[in-house]
Write a protein that holds these residues in place. Sequence first.
Motif, PDB file in Angstrom:
ATOM      1  N   UNK A 170       0.972  -1.339  -0.112  1.00 58.97           N
ATOM      2  CA  UNK A 170       0.083   0.032  -0.089  1.00 58.97           C
ATOM      3  C   UNK A 170       0.755   1.372   0.169  1.00 58.97           C
ATOM      4  N   UNK A 171       2.065   0.993  -0.674  1.00 59.89           N
ATOM      5  CA  UNK A 171       2.808   2.391  -0.671  1.00 59.89           C
ATOM      6  C   UNK A 171       4.338   2.159   0.325  1.00 59.89           C
ATOM      7  N   UNK A 172       5.239   3.108  -0.026  1.00 59.96           N
ATOM      8  CA  UNK A 172       6.539   3.119   0.747  1.00 59.96           C
ATOM      9  C   UNK A 172       6.317   4.307   1.868  1.00 59.96           C
ATOM     10  N   UNK A 178       1.482  -0.256  -8.848  1.00 60.84           N
ATOM     11  CA  UNK A 178       0.414  -0.208  -7.797  1.00 60.84           C
ATOM     12  C   UNK A 178       0.250  -1.484  -7.200  1.00 60.84           C
ATOM     13  N   UNK A 179       0.459  -2.636  -7.490  1.00 61.65           N
ATOM     14  CA  UNK A 179       0.476  -4.153  -6.917  1.00 61.65           C
ATOM     15  C   UNK A 179       1.506  -4.614  -6.075  1.00 61.65           C
TER      16      UNK A 179
END
Length: 92
Positions: free
Chosen positions: A44-46, A77-78
């Motif tokens: 879900x991101x860094x 995104x995945x």
Amino acid sequence: MKDPTKKSLLERTAEAFALPADLLAGLPCVRVVGNEEVYVQNHRGILAYGEEEIIINGGRQLIRVLGQGLRLSGMTPADLTITGTIRAVELE
């Protein structure tokens, strides 16, 4: 008490589509290849990025990659791939 022979909707769906149940549940999947690569699916991101530490939002948990010369070598995104000299992967 739950009947052990009955499967949850998540388990049946995962089997029907040949998908890992953890991905359907929104959980990250972390694969470490030797001490040179970490691959994270369903991130879900860094949250933090540096040559010695990268922190990834895994939804319900944080994934902390520690090492030397760390770099993000690919990201969609995945999924994402981190390369460098991996010393540790911690789940918080």
